[in-house]
Design an enzyme around this catalytic site. Structure first.
Site, PDB file in Angstrom:
ATOM      1  N   HIS A  60       9.039  -6.865   0.826  1.00  0.00           N
ATOM      2  CA  HIS A  60       8.029  -5.837   0.549  1.00  0.00           C
ATOM      3  C   HIS A  60       7.570  -5.820  -0.908  1.00  0.00           C
ATOM      4  O   HIS A  60       6.879  -4.890  -1.323  1.00  0.00           O
ATOM      5  CB  HIS A  60       8.497  -4.447   0.984  1.00  0.00           C
ATOM      6  CG  HIS A  60       8.841  -4.368   2.445  1.00  0.00           C
ATOM      7  ND1 HIS A  60       7.910  -4.611   3.427  1.00  0.00           N
ATOM      8  CD2 HIS A  60      10.015  -4.114   3.076  1.00  0.00           C
ATOM      9  CE1 HIS A  60       8.493  -4.492   4.603  1.00  0.00           C
ATOM     10  NE2 HIS A  60       9.760  -4.211   4.423  1.00  0.00           N
ATOM     11  N   ALA A  89       0.835  -1.204   0.000  1.00  0.00           N
ATOM     12  CA  ALA A  89       0.000   0.000   0.000  1.00  0.00           C
ATOM     13  C   ALA A  89       0.870   1.256   0.000  1.00  0.00           C
ATOM     14  O   ALA A  89       2.055   1.204   0.346  1.00  0.00           O
ATOM     15  CB  ALA A  89      -0.918   0.003   1.228  1.00  0.00           C
ATOM     16  N   ASP A 110      -3.553  -6.580   6.751  1.00  0.00           N
ATOM     17  CA  ASP A 110      -3.940  -6.680   5.335  1.00  0.00           C
ATOM     18  C   ASP A 110      -5.452  -6.574   5.156  1.00  0.00           C
ATOM     19  O   ASP A 110      -5.926  -5.876   4.255  1.00  0.00           O
ATOM     20  CB  ASP A 110      -3.430  -7.993   4.740  1.00  0.00           C
ATOM     21  CG  ASP A 110      -1.932  -7.975   4.558  1.00  0.00           C
ATOM     22  OD1 ASP A 110      -1.466  -7.449   3.536  1.00  0.00           O
ATOM     23  OD2 ASP A 110      -1.230  -8.470   5.458  1.00  0.00           O
TER      24      ASP A 110
END
Length: 270
Positions: A214, A58, A155
């Site tokens: 990531h 995100a 999440d």
């Protein structure tokens, strides 16, 4: 038994010998438990046919403000077959953020997702529909039992919850319950919460991170590797968290959860 003795016994039984002493002891204990109960170790008794591992990436900034709105920019799914204990397929789409379409340098460096990738991507509503179509093609929730698995609570309870509000769509039914693998790992191997980070879990299991940290897809694949190892060690992965009225709740019921059927034409928009 010493670590060397545990390894020798596991080798004799043709079991995996990787991991720290506590992991090896748990692996051997569960093997004997299954033998005593005359249950096969091939996971034919799995609660789910498939596990969908999801780890969103995100938008973010260095030192995010408490009211910072995170928008999902990568939507990955790794499909684990609980009977073969293999990753059977993967799904990945990048997402174009709408509130802050320009990524911060911090976000780009952290995730490896470039501005060009998100500029060319679809909005979250379109990507979510694509993900639902992919899951439906796999016959999840109809022919096959499945569940969602994540690395922590954020999440679903934060990123997906926030994104649905931003996109003005209903929170998807299939994501209302899931397995938080950090809780499952801590409870199964009897380790404290500070030892349940992704890289630490891999290290304790005798594995190394494969890929780029990531990157949502790489993170999901590595989480899947942990889940597979836990199943091999005799862990019964069960749903332990859910969303209720927009709030994160702990699932205490020991009964297995069958993933919600994936609708043919989901009406997410409010």
């Amino acid at each position: 038994m010493s670590k060397d003795e545990l390894k020798a016994k596991l080798t004799e039984l043709k079991l995996d010998t990787r991991g720290v002493k506590d992991v090896l002891r748990k692996r051997l204990k569960n093997y004997y438990k299954k033998q005593k109960l005359k249950q096969p170790i091939d996971t034919d008794d799995a609660y789910f046919d498939y596990i969908c591992v999801i780890d969103f990436e995100a938008t973010c900034e260095e030192g995010n403000a408490t009211d910072y709105i995170h928008e999902i920019i990568e939507f990955p799914i790794v499909l684990v077959n609980t009977r073969t204990l293999k990753i059977e397929d993967t799904f990945q789409r990048y997402v174009r953020p709408e509130i802050k379409p320009k990524l911060s340098e911090f976000c780009i460096n952290l995730t490896g997702i470039t501005q060009d990738l998100v500029d060319k991507a679809d909005t979250f509503t379109v990507v979510l529909q694509t993900a639902v179509d992919w899951m439906r093609e796999k016959e999840l929730g109809t022919k096959f039992k499945y569940t969602i698995l994540t690395d922590g609570s954020w999440d679903m309870s934060k990123f997906l919850n926030m994104q649905c509000r931003v996109s003005r769509i209903k929170y998807p039914r299939f994501a209302k319950k899931w397995i938080n693998i950090r809780k499952s790992y801590g409870n199964f191997y009897k380790v404290p919460r500070n030892q349940t980070k992704l890289t630490t879990m891999l290290e304790k299991l005798g594995m190394k991170y494969d890929g780029r940290l990531h990157c949502g897809l790489d993170d999901s694949k590595n989480i899947a590797r942990i889940a597979i190892r836990m199943l091999q060690d005799g862990c019964e992965l069960r749903v332990n968290e859910r969303m209720h009225n927009g709030q994160l709740m702990t699932v205490s019921c020991s009964l297995p959860f069958e993933g919600a059927a994936i609708p043919h034409h989901p009406q997410y928009r409010k």
